[in-house]
Design a protein around this motif. Structure first.
Motif, PDB file in Angstrom:
ATOM      1  N   ARG A   1      24.130  46.609  69.998  1.00 59.07           N
ATOM      2  CA  ARG A   1      24.804  45.304  70.035  1.00 59.07           C
ATOM      3  C   ARG A   1      25.235  44.885  71.430  1.00 59.07           C
ATOM      4  O   ARG A   1      25.132  43.699  71.779  1.00 59.07           O
ATOM      5  N   SER A   2      25.715  45.820  72.231  1.00 55.31           N
ATOM      6  CA  SER A   2      26.375  45.430  73.484  1.00 55.31           C
ATOM      7  C   SER A   2      25.636  45.854  74.744  1.00 55.31           C
ATOM      8  O   SER A   2      25.975  45.391  75.834  1.00 55.31           O
ATOM      9  N   GLU A   3      24.661  46.752  74.626  1.00 52.94           N
ATOM     10  CA  GLU A   3      24.010  47.288  75.820  1.00 52.94           C
ATOM     11  C   GLU A   3      22.515  46.976  75.880  1.00 52.94           C
ATOM     12  O   GLU A   3      21.773  47.646  76.603  1.00 52.94           O
ATOM     13  N   GLY A   4      22.093  45.962  75.142  1.00 54.50           N
ATOM     14  CA  GLY A   4      20.693  45.554  75.203  1.00 54.50           C
ATOM     15  C   GLY A   4      19.718  46.494  74.536  1.00 54.50           C
ATOM     16  O   GLY A   4      18.516  46.461  74.822  1.00 54.50           O
ATOM     17  N   GLY A   5      20.197  47.317  73.622  1.00 58.39           N
ATOM     18  CA  GLY A   5      19.330  48.318  73.022  1.00 58.39           C
ATOM     19  C   GLY A   5      18.445  47.820  71.898  1.00 58.39           C
ATOM     20  O   GLY A   5      17.484  48.504  71.527  1.00 58.39           O
TER      21      GLY A   5
ATOM     22  N   ASP B   1      40.926  55.586  68.058  1.00 60.90           N
ATOM     23  CA  ASP B   1      41.442  54.220  68.034  1.00 60.90           C
ATOM     24  C   ASP B   1      40.312  53.217  67.862  1.00 60.90           C
ATOM     25  O   ASP B   1      40.448  52.217  67.153  1.00 60.90           O
ATOM     26  N   GLU B   2      39.181  53.480  68.498  1.00 64.79           N
ATOM     27  CA  GLU B   2      38.053  52.548  68.405  1.00 64.79           C
ATOM     28  C   GLU B   2      37.457  52.507  66.999  1.00 64.79           C
ATOM     29  O   GLU B   2      36.857  51.500  66.605  1.00 64.79           O
ATOM     30  N   LEU B   3      37.620  53.592  66.238  1.00 62.21           N
ATOM     31  CA  LEU B   3      37.042  53.647  64.897  1.00 62.21           C
ATOM     32  C   LEU B   3      37.901  52.973  63.835  1.00 62.21           C
ATOM     33  O   LEU B   3      37.488  52.878  62.687  1.00 62.21           O
TER      34      LEU B   3
ATOM     35  N   ALA C   1      38.918  46.211  68.100  1.00 61.86           N
ATOM     36  CA  ALA C   1      38.036  45.192  68.678  1.00 61.86           C
ATOM     37  C   ALA C   1      36.578  45.626  68.574  1.00 61.86           C
ATOM     38  O   ALA C   1      35.691  44.807  68.307  1.00 61.86           O
ATOM     39  N   LEU C   2      36.325  46.911  68.764  1.00 60.46           N
ATOM     40  CA  LEU C   2      34.945  47.391  68.719  1.00 60.46           C
ATOM     41  C   LEU C   2      34.359  47.260  67.325  1.00 60.46           C
ATOM     42  O   LEU C   2      33.240  46.748  67.154  1.00 60.46           O
TER      43      LEU C   2
END
Length: 293
Positions: free
Chosen positions: A153-157, A189-191, A196-197
């Motif tokens: 989604r965020s790194e062009g993969g 926290d990210e999970l 936000a993630l």
């Protein structure tokens, strides 16, 4: 006077043209008659070798070339508190036996998921550069299923990945139990479902155009988070092991979250997803008593 001026103009034009010709010849002499070469491409293979999991049999052969029946190298992504060697000792030889070029990395799972996604991107670029393939297929366990989604989604993969297969990945609806057991690392926290993630990964859609998804899980895992991916049926297949093999859940501890990447049935799902166009066929049913792959 008019003729004299015209003659001057002609002479000046000829001088200019001759000057350009001289400069062109000089430039050709200095470059050996060749046009200037583009800047060399970064050696991502060296970076991928550095990131490659150590001690994993039948993986990370950077001289491997994909065959016609298995055109996409398979990249294995381990989960939290683990390594490639600990997670994939059965999967790597099994998938290699099926004809795939198999690669696995160690990405430093306690970093932020976004940073791990960039690391995965470097590894994928190295695999593509080494093998000459156009895309890779990714198989991820647990956190190793979320890191690739961030990469997509965020790194062009999304343009470099044909398929994502996840085992026990906490895609959404995370419970307090999972947050408590996760610990105090940044990834915990990210999970969170409201992070936000996770909002970025799950809205407005959980899937990327052109990428197929097969999301696998265990019944017990759903108590901590949903291991399923929401998306159109032609792009996404979700499967819970006990729906096909209910006996797998009778003996407590016989197969759990940390062991599912070793289970023959789970790996048969993975192989079926990889060997067929699109996600794993919905009608596929494994041999629940398979012991040897």
């Amino acid at each position: 006077m008019g003729q004299f001026r015209l003659g001057h103009i002609i002479v000046i034009v000829l001088c200019v043209v001759t000057g350009f010709a001289v400069l062109t010849v000089a430039a050709g002499t200095l470059t050996g008659g060749r046009s200037a070469s583009p800047p060399p491409k970064a050696d991502m293979v060296a970076e991928a070798r550095r990131l490659a999991s150590a001690g994993l049999s039948k993986a990370n052969d950077f001289d491997c070339r994909p065959g016609e029946d298995a055109p996409y190298p398979v990249v294995l992504v381990h989960g939290a508190r683990s390594t490639g060697a600990a997670t994939w000792p059965v999967a790597a030889p099994y998938l290699s036996k099926q004809g795939y070029c198999v690669f696995a990395l160690d990405y430093g799972w306690s970093n932020s998921i976004r940073r791990s996604a960039r690391t995965l991107g470097d590894f994928v670029d190295g695999v593509l550069q080494a093998t000459g393939a156009q895309k890779v297929a990714i198989v991820g366990h647990s956190l190793g299923g979320i890191v690739p989604r961030a990469y997509l989604r965020s790194e062009g993969g999304s343009g470099k990945v044909s398929e994502l297969v996840t085992l026990g990945a906490p895609h959404h609806e995370l419970t307090g139990e999972l947050r408590r057991s996760c610990g105090g690392e940044t990834v915990c926290d990210e999970l969170r479902s409201d992070s936000a993630l996770m909002k970025e990964l799950n809205t407005p859609s959980m899937v990327e155009p052109g990428v197929d998804y097969t999301a696998l899980g265990l019944k017990a895992e759903q108590e901590a988070a949903s291991t399923f991916v929401e998306g159109p049926p032609e792009q996404v297949t979700n499967r819970m092991l006990q729906d096909d093999c209910p006996l797998k859940g009778i003996i407590e501890g016989a197969i759990g979250h940390n062991l599912e990447a070793l289970d023959p049935v789970m790996l048969s799902y993975v192989n079926k997803a990889l060997e067929t166009p699109g996600p794993m066929p919905r009608g596929y049913r494994p041999d629940c008593f398979a012991l040897i792959l």
